[in-house]
Scaffold this motif. Structure first.
Motif, PDB file in Angstrom:
ATOM      1  N   UNK A 242       0.805  -1.138  -0.016  1.00 63.11           N
ATOM      2  CA  UNK A 242      -0.223  -0.203   0.255  1.00 63.11           C
ATOM      3  C   UNK A 242       0.908   1.198  -0.103  1.00 63.11           C
ATOM      4  N   UNK A 243       0.584   2.137  -0.873  1.00 67.49           N
ATOM      5  CA  UNK A 243       1.386   3.411  -0.855  1.00 67.49           C
ATOM      6  C   UNK A 243       0.418   4.547  -0.879  1.00 67.49           C
ATOM      7  N   UNK A 244       0.738   5.729  -0.229  1.00 65.77           N
ATOM      8  CA  UNK A 244      -0.276   6.851  -0.005  1.00 65.77           C
ATOM      9  C   UNK A 244       0.586   8.159  -0.544  1.00 65.77           C
ATOM     10  N   UNK A 245      -0.067   9.145  -0.885  1.00 66.93           N
ATOM     11  CA  UNK A 245       0.370  10.408  -0.862  1.00 66.93           C
ATOM     12  C   UNK A 245      -0.263  11.255   0.391  1.00 66.93           C
ATOM     13  N   UNK A 246       0.599  11.384   1.128  1.00 66.91           N
ATOM     14  CA  UNK A 246       0.125  12.097   2.515  1.00 66.91           C
ATOM     15  C   UNK A 246       0.584  13.494   2.790  1.00 66.91           C
ATOM     16  N   UNK A 247      -0.047  14.194   3.524  1.00 68.01           N
ATOM     17  CA  UNK A 247       0.362  15.336   4.089  1.00 68.01           C
ATOM     18  C   UNK A 247       0.332  15.378   5.641  1.00 68.01           C
ATOM     19  N   UNK A 248       1.086  16.020   6.356  1.00 69.96           N
ATOM     20  CA  UNK A 248       1.287  16.317   7.711  1.00 69.96           C
ATOM     21  C   UNK A 248       0.099  16.877   8.284  1.00 69.96           C
ATOM     22  N   UNK A 249      -0.392  16.586   9.550  1.00 72.48           N
ATOM     23  CA  UNK A 249      -1.666  17.220   9.760  1.00 72.48           C
ATOM     24  C   UNK A 249      -1.639  18.800  10.152  1.00 72.48           C
ATOM     25  N   UNK A 250      -0.415  19.043  10.680  1.00 74.48           N
ATOM     26  CA  UNK A 250      -0.436  20.490  10.946  1.00 74.48           C
ATOM     27  C   UNK A 250      -0.054  21.266   9.795  1.00 74.48           C
ATOM     28  N   UNK A 251       0.571  20.726   8.825  1.00 76.79           N
ATOM     29  CA  UNK A 251       0.633  21.588   7.685  1.00 76.79           C
ATOM     30  C   UNK A 251      -0.999  21.614   6.778  1.00 76.79           C
ATOM     31  N   UNK A 252      -1.812  20.449   6.962  1.00 74.88           N
ATOM     32  CA  UNK A 252      -3.000  20.381   6.484  1.00 74.88           C
ATOM     33  C   UNK A 252      -4.093  21.440   7.046  1.00 74.88           C
ATOM     34  N   UNK A 253      -3.867  21.755   8.526  1.00 70.05           N
ATOM     35  CA  UNK A 253      -4.734  22.716   9.150  1.00 70.05           C
ATOM     36  C   UNK A 253      -4.411  24.035   8.824  1.00 70.05           C
TER      37      UNK A 253
END
Length: 344
Positions: A242-253
């Motif tokens: 499984x791979x994801x493209x993810x973002x850090x929660x702090x950056x997202x917010x």
């Protein structure tokens, strides 16, 4: 009574009202990092369409800077580096950090699903909108997956000249795995798992440090493994990654609401469309590698039954091991298999 109004306050309020809409459209540049080489199939089929969707949905407000080939960090470190803000959106294989993301390996267990989209959408369901992986794994680690893709069912692909005609011939072979469930699977059929990130594989195969890999054909084409592979399986399911493209929660917010919305919606659309692109491309990739000289290993029905039995034991062992570590292995396995049934 005459009320005097400070003209400076009126002017400041007017300016604030004028600035607010403009601020919402402030240009946003996101750094997208990958361990993948330039032109890799995952980038072309997933990351590139994702970036285009986000830019289009925000009318050009969001643009991306692309950092391929581990320019911002090693593959095994990308989850932590993304949370730390070194990269904004990253290609992350959770099993590369299996100490922090052990539950995600449920989707990598062998033999659980038949198609890429079945696995990808089931994983998306349990990692979003209050799903068990969001609440028990990604959330606590401050990482937010945007795109989730299960690669096509992995095959055994060998660079060794050893002739393999039966399951017993696999015993003792040093095989690259991504860790987690794949390690269990490899041991269950007598192989020796060697945990390794994809960029290190080619040199290890050519030097003989590895005898082979558990890998998809499309990824093998992207890394140009075809010319060194001598034999391999077809049509079996030895698990996947499984791979994801993810973002850090702090950056997202920290991003404007419209940008957050665009990222989430583009992530879901890319998951749905990207998994279908992989399904369509896997057969062509297999044919290309066979044309380069790789021979197909044809296991007997008895060997295939042996694999099925081994795969069920792997799932049981994985659940027991996760439970012993104080994590919800039983619940995660149940949630994922139920999501698979819903997407079947």
């Amino acid at each position: 009574m005459i009320v005097r109004v400070d003209r400076r306050l009126v002017l400041a309020g007017a300016l604030a009202m004028a600035v607010t809409p403009a601020a919402a459209q402030e240009k946003v540049t996101l750094r997208l990092a990958e361990s993948l080489p330039q032109g890799h199939v995952i980038h072309e089929l997933v990351a590139k369409p994702f970036m285009e969707l986000v830019t289009k949905a925000t009318n050009g407000q969001v643009t991306f800077q692309h950092y391929p080939a581990e320019q911002l960090g090693k593959a095994k470190d990308m989850a932590q580096l993304t949370v730390a803000g070194v990269a904004d959106v990253s290609y992350i294989v959770p099993s590369y950090s299996s100490d922090k993301y052990p539950l995600t390996a449920v989707a990598e267990l062998p033999g659980l699903f038949e198609t890429d989209c079945q696995g990808s959408l089931a994983f998306y369901k349990i990692s979003h909108n209050g799903g068990i992986l969001e609440s028990k794994e990604f959330g606590p680690n401050q990482l937010r997956p945007l795109v989730t893709i299960a690669l096509p069912a992995y095959q055994i692909l060998l660079a060794t000249s050893r002739e393999v005609k039966s399951a017993k011939d696999l015993e003792g072979l040093k095989m690259r795995t991504t860790g987690g469930a794949m390690d269990l699977m490899m041991r269950s059929i007598g192989g020796v798992p060697v945990r390794m990130a994809a960029p290190e594989i080619y040199e290890s195969l050519t030097r003989g440090t590895l005898d082979g890999i558990i890998f998809s054909y499309q990824s093998s084409v992207s890394y140009d493994f075809g010319k060194i592979l001598k034999s391999g399986t077809e049509g079996l399911n030895f698990g996947t990654a499984i791979f994801t493209y993810s973002i850090g929660e702090n950056k997202f917010r920290s991003l404007p609401e419209n940008v957050r919305k665009a990222l989430v919606e583009a992530g879901e659309q890319t998951t749905r469309e990207g998994c279908k692109r992989f399904e369509d491309g896997e057969k062509a990739a297999a044919e290309k590698i066979k044309s380069q000289g790789m021979k197909i290993i044809n296991f007997s029905d008895a060997d295939k039954k042996l694999f099925d039995t081994a795969f069920k034991a792997v799932a049981d062992d994985w659940v027991k091991d996760i439970n012993k570590r104080g994590k919800p292995g039983t619940e995660v396995f149940k949630a994922f298999t139920e999501a698979l049934s819903a997407n079947h």
